[in-house]
Write a protein that holds these residues in place. Sequence first.
Motif, mmCIF file in Angstrom:
data_model
loop_
_atom_site.group_PDB
_atom_site.id
_atom_site.type_symbol
_atom_site.label_atom_id
_atom_site.label_comp_id
_atom_site.label_asym_id
_atom_site.label_seq_id
_atom_site.Cartn_x
_atom_site.Cartn_y
_atom_site.Cartn_z
ATOM 1 N N ARG A 1 0.815 -1.220 0.000
ATOM 2 C CA ARG A 1 0.000 0.000 0.000
ATOM 3 C C ARG A 1 0.847 1.267 0.000
ATOM 4 N NH1 ARG A 1 -2.481 3.866 3.309
ATOM 5 N NH2 ARG A 1 -4.675 4.301 2.774
ATOM 6 N N ALA A 2 1.796 1.362 0.916
ATOM 7 C CA ALA A 2 2.604 2.579 1.029
ATOM 8 C C ALA A 2 3.430 2.810 -0.233
ATOM 9 C CB ALA A 2 3.510 2.497 2.248
ATOM 10 N N ASP A 3 3.982 1.745 -0.800
ATOM 11 C CA ASP A 3 4.793 1.890 -2.017
ATOM 12 C C ASP A 3 3.946 2.336 -3.199
ATOM 13 O OD1 ASP A 3 7.151 1.150 -0.754
ATOM 14 O OD2 ASP A 3 6.939 -0.969 -1.262
ATOM 15 N N LEU A 4 2.741 1.799 -3.310
ATOM 16 C CA LEU A 4 1.862 2.178 -4.417
ATOM 17 C C LEU A 4 1.434 3.633 -4.308
ATOM 18 C CD1 LEU A 4 -0.360 -1.036 -4.632
ATOM 19 C CD2 LEU A 4 1.367 -0.290 -6.280
ATOM 20 N N LEU A 5 1.098 4.056 -3.111
ATOM 21 C CA LEU A 5 0.716 5.454 -2.923
ATOM 22 C C LEU A 5 1.887 6.384 -3.186
ATOM 23 C CD1 LEU A 5 -1.556 5.160 0.233
ATOM 24 C CD2 LEU A 5 -2.279 5.697 -2.110
ATOM 25 N N SER A 6 3.062 6.010 -2.743
ATOM 26 C CA SER A 6 4.251 6.826 -2.993
ATOM 27 C C SER A 6 4.514 6.957 -4.490
ATOM 28 C CB SER A 6 5.460 6.206 -2.296
ATOM 29 O OG SER A 6 6.628 6.954 -2.564
ATOM 30 N N ALA A 7 4.348 5.862 -5.226
ATOM 31 C CA ALA A 7 4.590 5.886 -6.671
ATOM 32 C C ALA A 7 3.600 6.779 -7.401
ATOM 33 C CB ALA A 7 4.527 4.464 -7.229
ATOM 34 N N TYR A 8 2.405 6.943 -6.836
ATOM 35 C CA TYR A 8 1.389 7.759 -7.504
ATOM 36 C C TYR A 8 1.776 9.236 -7.552
ATOM 37 C CZ TYR A 8 -3.214 7.836 -9.626
ATOM 38 O OH TYR A 8 -4.233 7.920 -10.539
ATOM 39 N N TRP A 9 2.659 9.654 -6.668
ATOM 40 C CA TRP A 9 3.099 11.052 -6.656
ATOM 41 C C TRP A 9 4.068 11.362 -7.797
ATOM 42 C CZ3 TRP A 9 1.344 14.914 -3.448
ATOM 43 C CH2 TRP A 9 0.497 14.508 -2.418
ATOM 44 N N THR A 10 4.665 10.331 -8.378
ATOM 45 C CA THR A 10 5.662 10.550 -9.434
ATOM 46 C C THR A 10 5.350 9.671 -10.641
ATOM 47 O OG1 THR A 10 7.135 8.917 -8.383
ATOM 48 C CG2 THR A 10 7.480 11.257 -7.832
ATOM 49 N N LEU A 11 4.105 9.720 -11.094
ATOM 50 C CA LEU A 11 3.710 8.947 -12.263
ATOM 51 C C LEU A 11 4.522 9.369 -13.485
ATOM 52 C CD1 LEU A 11 -0.185 9.047 -11.915
ATOM 53 C CD2 LEU A 11 1.323 7.126 -11.366
ATOM 54 N N ASP A 12 4.829 8.410 -14.348
ATOM 55 C CA ASP A 12 5.544 8.722 -15.589
ATOM 56 C C ASP A 12 4.648 9.529 -16.508
ATOM 57 O OD1 ASP A 12 7.597 7.061 -14.666
ATOM 58 O OD2 ASP A 12 6.716 5.286 -15.610
ATOM 59 N N CYS A 13 5.211 10.514 -17.178
ATOM 60 C CA CYS A 13 4.455 11.168 -18.247
ATOM 61 C C CYS A 13 4.681 10.367 -19.535
ATOM 62 C CB CYS A 13 4.834 12.633 -18.417
ATOM 63 S SG CYS A 13 6.390 12.986 -19.239
ATOM 64 N N TYR A 14 3.744 10.451 -20.442
ATOM 65 C CA TYR A 14 3.888 9.740 -21.713
ATOM 66 C C TYR A 14 5.052 10.344 -22.498
ATOM 67 C CZ TYR A 14 -0.500 7.388 -20.750
ATOM 68 O OH TYR A 14 -1.469 6.613 -20.169
ATOM 69 N N PRO A 15 5.754 9.523 -23.271
ATOM 70 C CA PRO A 15 7.021 9.976 -23.875
ATOM 71 C C PRO A 15 6.920 11.187 -24.787
ATOM 72 C CG PRO A 15 6.392 7.778 -24.678
ATOM 73 C CD PRO A 15 5.508 8.094 -23.533
ATOM 74 N N GLU A 16 5.769 11.370 -25.448
ATOM 75 C CA GLU A 16 5.670 12.480 -26.402
ATOM 76 C C GLU A 16 5.344 13.808 -25.745
ATOM 77 O OE1 GLU A 16 1.272 11.236 -26.172
ATOM 78 O OE2 GLU A 16 3.244 10.309 -25.891
ATOM 79 N N VAL A 17 4.966 13.773 -24.468
ATOM 80 C CA VAL A 17 4.402 14.958 -23.812
ATOM 81 C C VAL A 17 5.335 16.168 -23.792
ATOM 82 C CG1 VAL A 17 3.615 15.865 -21.581
ATOM 83 C CG2 VAL A 17 2.690 13.715 -22.462
ATOM 84 N N PRO A 18 6.578 16.065 -23.316
ATOM 85 C CA PRO A 18 7.421 17.272 -23.244
ATOM 86 C C PRO A 18 7.605 17.967 -24.592
ATOM 87 C CG PRO A 18 8.379 15.512 -21.938
ATOM 88 C CD PRO A 18 7.266 14.889 -22.717
ATOM 89 N N ALA A 19 7.872 17.202 -25.641
ATOM 90 C CA ALA A 19 8.097 17.803 -26.959
ATOM 91 C C ALA A 19 6.839 18.478 -27.487
ATOM 92 C CB ALA A 19 8.587 16.744 -27.944
#
Length: 216
Positions: free
Chosen positions: A82-100
Motif C-alpha cells: 500500500r505505502a509503495d503504491l501510494l508513494s509511486a502515484y506522486w511521481t507517475l511517468d508522463c507519456y514519452p511524447e508529452v514534453p516535446a
Amino acid sequence: MSTAAYVFDAYGTLFDVHAAVRRHAEQAGPEYQRFSEMWRAKQLEYSWVRTLMGSYRDFWQLTEEALDYTLARFPSVDRSLRADLLSAYWTLDCYPEVPAVLKDLKSRGAKLAILSNGSPAMLEAAVKNAALDVILDDVFSVDAIRAYKTAPQVYDMVTTAYRLYPEAVSFQSSNRWDVAGAQKFGFRTVWINRLDLPDEYADHGPDLILPNLASL
C-alpha cells in the motif's frame, strides 16, 4: 476562432495512471493489470458520486480510499504494498511524447494549462517530476471549487481565469466522459484515445480523435 489556450487533463492524458502499479508488478503478482484498472475505476467513481452528493473529499483521499477498496477485492495482492503504491502515484511517468508536444505548442504563443481532478499537491509533484513546470502556464485543480469533472463549473475555471470564450480553448483528454463534459461546455475537444476504445456519448462528440498527443 484561433486557439488561445491548450488545456490538458492530467491523469491518463499527460501522466500514465497505471505506472504506479506497473513499477511494483512483480510484487503485486499476475493480477496487477486488473488491480490497476479497478483502482483507477473506483477513484473516478468516487469523484462522480461525491460531486452528485455534494460531499467533497480531495482527490488524494479518494485515491487512498480507492486503493483500500481494491486491496480488499484482490486478497492475492499483499497489503504491505500500500505505502509503495501510494508513494509511486506522486511521481507517475508522463507519456514519452508529452514534453516535446508541450514545447512545440508553447512556441506558437498559446497558453498551456492543466485542468485536473487532482489535488494541488498531487499535481505539483507530478508536474515537477516530469519537468513540465517550466513549460506550463497554469495548473487548475478542481479543489478550488470542490467539485469534480464533469461539472460545468470545472471547465469554467479556465475561461474565467483567461477571460476567453470557450471556443478559443482546445481541450485534450484521454477520458471520453471528460471530453463529453468539455464539449458540452463549449470547448473545442480532442479525445486522446490511447487504448483504441469504442466511442460513446455520441451527442457530445470530440472535434478530433488522436491515438496520442504527438499529432496535436
